[in-house]
Design a protein around this motif. Structure first.
Motif, PDB file in Angstrom:
ATOM      1  N   SER A   1       0.862  -1.247   0.061  1.00  0.00           N
ATOM      2  CA  SER A   1      -0.202   0.030   0.079  1.00  0.00           C
ATOM      3  C   SER A   1       0.917   1.189  -0.023  1.00  0.00           C
ATOM      4  CB  SER A   1      -0.991  -0.024   1.218  1.00  0.00           C
ATOM      5  OG  SER A   1      -0.239   0.533   2.390  1.00  0.00           O
TER       6      SER A   1
ATOM      7  N   GLN B   1       0.353   3.813   1.607  1.00  0.00           N
ATOM      8  CA  GLN B   1       0.538   4.507   2.872  1.00  0.00           C
ATOM      9  C   GLN B   1       1.706   3.690   3.601  1.00  0.00           C
ATOM     10  OE1 GLN B   1      -3.528   4.097   3.837  1.00  0.00           O
ATOM     11  NE2 GLN B   1      -3.284   6.015   4.897  1.00  0.00           N
ATOM     12  N   THR B   2       1.699   2.514   3.427  1.00  0.00           N
ATOM     13  CA  THR B   2       2.737   1.646   4.071  1.00  0.00           C
ATOM     14  C   THR B   2       4.265   2.239   3.761  1.00  0.00           C
ATOM     15  OG1 THR B   2       1.455  -0.148   4.080  1.00  0.00           O
ATOM     16  CG2 THR B   2       3.584  -0.559   4.362  1.00  0.00           C
TER      17      THR B   2
ATOM     18  N   ASN C   1       5.108   5.555   5.055  1.00  0.00           N
ATOM     19  CA  ASN C   1       5.340   5.491   6.576  1.00  0.00           C
ATOM     20  C   ASN C   1       6.840   5.135   6.633  1.00  0.00           C
ATOM     21  OD1 ASN C   1       4.861   5.236   9.163  1.00  0.00           O
ATOM     22  ND2 ASN C   1       5.272   3.003   8.797  1.00  0.00           N
TER      23      ASN C   1
ATOM     24  N   GLN D   1      -3.299   2.778  12.921  1.00  0.00           N
ATOM     25  CA  GLN D   1      -3.898   3.527  12.048  1.00  0.00           C
ATOM     26  C   GLN D   1      -3.088   4.770  11.545  1.00  0.00           C
ATOM     27  OE1 GLN D   1      -8.116   4.466  12.207  1.00  0.00           O
ATOM     28  NE2 GLN D   1      -8.149   5.413  10.406  1.00  0.00           N
TER      29      GLN D   1
ATOM     30  N   GLY E   1      -1.587   3.360   8.600  1.00  0.00           N
ATOM     31  CA  GLY E   1      -2.821   3.400   7.710  1.00  0.00           C
ATOM     32  C   GLY E   1      -3.879   2.562   8.395  1.00  0.00           C
TER      33      GLY E   1
END
Ligand code: WTA
Length: 654
Positions: A2, A4-5, A8, A591, A595
């Motif tokens: 993902s 978002q991962t 991060n 989260q 995410g």
């Protein structure tokens, strides 16, 4: 993976430059990468030249019949001579090889290289008297006492491949390994010390030998050589059993060592595969010794006056490569400790022996984090100059704690990725070159081809994830699985037949700089709603929460999303019970860190996690709990009651 991962991870902006003095005087400098790239075989030939050979090789690598490699073809070498005799011959016989620290507090021994040479020679003569010949297999089942090193080197000296079975394994496990490699002799001890008490080993050997008996009642095991360690009572078979202190102590200290072919088998190390039957990883002599001794010198920047300590048990590959063969081939002085990590004792040893290089596993680091920094802060550890990590991904929080609290914010941390199969460290920072990034193993060492590829074997772009592969043969690579060439091909070489890559079974990704992040075994990588998520990454997020000491995450089958994230966490002592909203608080934290996609469906606060005796979390068992199944085989757990505690928690709905 993902978006978002990945973003991060790319937020990890801390960098630790190598200390200037270490960089200036480093054993291996930046230019090594280019040198290895321009002529890989010449690079490894230089590494092999650091060893003493009987006859020099004619060919560095024979890769004409992949995946069956031959390194230093035509060369002859003796591993024991390289680990012992040559240091004595060079005038270093009085140098301490092993500062041995027993578990009982006052029990210590210092063994010089000259003494080690005598012991190894005597043991080789004693084994010969017991009928051990070149090519015979010898099983070793011992605690962390100097005799285990002597036993391994005596086997190596004779060219009798050893198979060391971790002393915590059961009689069944020992029997299946004895049978699989057809061992003729077993070397053991009456017992060893574990957490202050004598714990027997010989009964398990007796039972294992009995289990290997054929229809005629005869076992293939002709002799059991027994070290007296604890002095506890043992059953004795006069025809079969022999005391070490009688056979070895009375043997001659003169032993003429034969030079063995470079490809002569050195040892078989069993490791668990994805199926039930353990795999017998075969390592041979010249390439293995080249790969381990060179990387030990390179990655730990070993100097003559260093005191090195690897905390691994000799029953695992780390103990073989970085406690026995690598450091001894380099003539290092090292600490060997009989016990397991206890509050303060490790740091006492660092202080007492002025340890300068320290190599351990993230699970130990996280355990110490949980106990609080007051304990290590009570010791003078200013002798340390370099720290290593191995065995599992080290999450950034643990890396930074290790660096700051243990390393006094001055020691580089080398996060070393490798496997039983690779024999040697493959992916790691170079301590004098690399600006360390917490959580990243960085890139392949000079001479190593490591890449991250997609399902088709295409190299993925920076910022993407995929499978870790090794693209080039390397000296310490496994040669096959003992007695099972087909399984060797199927397991490691069938995934990318066109490219001929070695498939490591690990997920990995490249960050925006192209540096590698290990994501754990591929079977630990979850697929949630079509997004690939790493258990490691979520664990890392959980551990970054101030109330969490340790976390384990599994992907549990889920009707809607394919898999769902289930987390098991241990809270820090200072967090008490975490408060009434702890579960929601942690879900929100994940989260925030990664995410919504990574938010655990379920979080269970537990008192312990199920770990193998080598410290690996057994996620398979947690998966059973998460999927409400009967919990599977718990025999390899260090403490099999842990699962009862966890199931109780589940029952109470915590
Ligand atoms: C994992 C231990 C992330 C990996 C030497 C590999 C690691 C398996 C690291 C091999 C690391 C080892 N970062 N993961 N630095 N080191 N691993 O055979 O999943 O006991 O495939 O060898 O441990 O475990 P093994």
């Amino acid at each position: 993976m993902s978006e978002q991962t990945l973003s991060n991870l790319s937020r990890e902006e801390r960098r630790f430059e190598p200390p200037a003095d270490l960089a200036a005087d480093a054993n291996v400098k930046e230019e090594a990468y280019a040198r290895a790239d321009s002529d890989r075989e010449a690079f490894w030939a230089d590494a092999a030249d650091r060893l003493d050979w009987g006859q020099k090789w004619d060919q560095v690598l024979d890769w004409s019949n992949p995946p069956f490699a031959k390194w230093f073809v035509g060369g002859t070498i003796n591993a024991a001579v390289n680990c012992v005799d040559r240091h004595v011959d060079a005038g270093n016989g009085d140098k301490v090889a092993i500062h041995w620290v027993g578990e009982p507090d006052d029990d210590t021994r210092d063994i010089t290289y000259a003494q080690l040479k005598d012991e190894v020679s005597k043991a080789a003569n004693a084994l010969t008297d017991l009928g051990v010949k070149k090519g015979d297999r010898v099983a070793i089942y011992m605690p962390m006492i100097p005799e285990v090193v002597v036993a391994m080197l005596a086997c190596a000296r004779l060219g009798a491949p050893h198979t060391v079975v971790f002393g915590g394994f059961s009689a069944d496990a020992l029997a299946s390994r004895i049978t699989d490699c057809d061992a003729k002799v077993v070397i053991t001890s009456d017992g060893g010390y574990r957490r202050g008490a004598a714990s027997a080993l010989k009964p398990a050997v007796d039972e294992a030998v009995e289990k290997t008996a054929g229809p005629d009642g005869q076992s293939q095991v002709r002799h059991v050589l027994v070290v007296r360690r604890t002095g506890q009572d043992v059953d004795w078979d006069d025809d079969r059993d022999v005391w070490w202190h009688e056979a070895v102590d009375n043997a001659s200290a003169d032993h003429e060592a034969e030079m063995h072919d470079s490809e002569h088998p050195l040892f078989v190390m069993y490791t668990s595969g994805s199926t039930g039957k353990p795999k017998g990883i075969l390592h041979t002599t010249g390439g293995y010794l080249t790969g381990t001794s060179f990387t030990h010198w390179e990655v730990f920047d070993l100097k003559d006056d260093d005191v090195y300590w690897c905390t691994a048990d000799v029953g695992w590959i780390t103990g073989h490569s970085y406690m026995v063969y690598g450091p001894l081939a380099n003539g290092a002085t090292q600490v060997m400790y009989e016990g397991t990590p206890e509050k303060g004792r490790w740091w006492q040893i660092v202080q007492d022996y002025q340890v300068s290089i320290f190599y351990t596993a993230p699970t130990a680091i996280r355990t110490f984090m949980k106990q609080g920094r007051e304990i290590p802060d009570g010791y003078d550890m200013s002798s340390l100059r370099l720290l290593g990590s191995v065995g599992e991904p080290i999450n950034p929080e643990a890396y930074v704690w290790y660096r700051e609290v243990i390393g006094g914010d001055r020691c580089p941390v080398v996060d070393t990725w490798w496997q039983t199969e690779t024999g040697q460290i493959m992916i790691s920072p170079l301590p004098g070159v690399t600006a360390g990034k917490p959580g990243s193993a960085m890139k392949g060492l000079p001479g190593v081809g490591a890449d991250v590829v997609d399902d088709d074997g295409q190299s993925v772009p920076d910022g993407s994830g995929g499978y870790l592969v090794l693209t080039q043969p390397w000296p310490a690579m496994l040669r096959t699985l003992w007695g099972d060439d087909q399984r060797f091909k199927d397991t490691y070489w069938s995934r990318y037949p066109k490219q001929g890559f070695y498939f490591a079974g690990d997920g990995a990704k490249k960050d925006e700089d192209g540096d590698l992040w290990m994501l754990g075994r591929v079977d630990d990588v979850m697929n949630v709603s079509g997004h690939r998520l790493s258990t490691t990454e979520i664990e890392s997020a959980l551990v970054s929460h101030p109330k969490v000491a340790e976390a384990a995450v599994v992907g549990a089958a889920d009707e809607t999303t394919g898999q769902a994230v289930c987390a098991f966490v241990i809270l820090r002592e200072s967090a008490g019970d975490g408060g009434p909203d702890i579960v929601e608080e942690l879900r929100k934290h994940v989260q925030k860190e990664i995410g919504a996609i990574a938010k655990p469906r379920q979080i269970m606060v537990v008192p312990e996690l199920p770990k193998t005796r080598s410290g690996k979390i057994m996620r398979r068992l947690l998966k059973d709990v998460a999927e409400h199944r009967e919990v599977g085989d718990v025999t390899t757990l260090a403490d099999s009651t842990v699962m009862d505690l966890i199931k109780d928690k589940e029952g109470s709905g915590a």
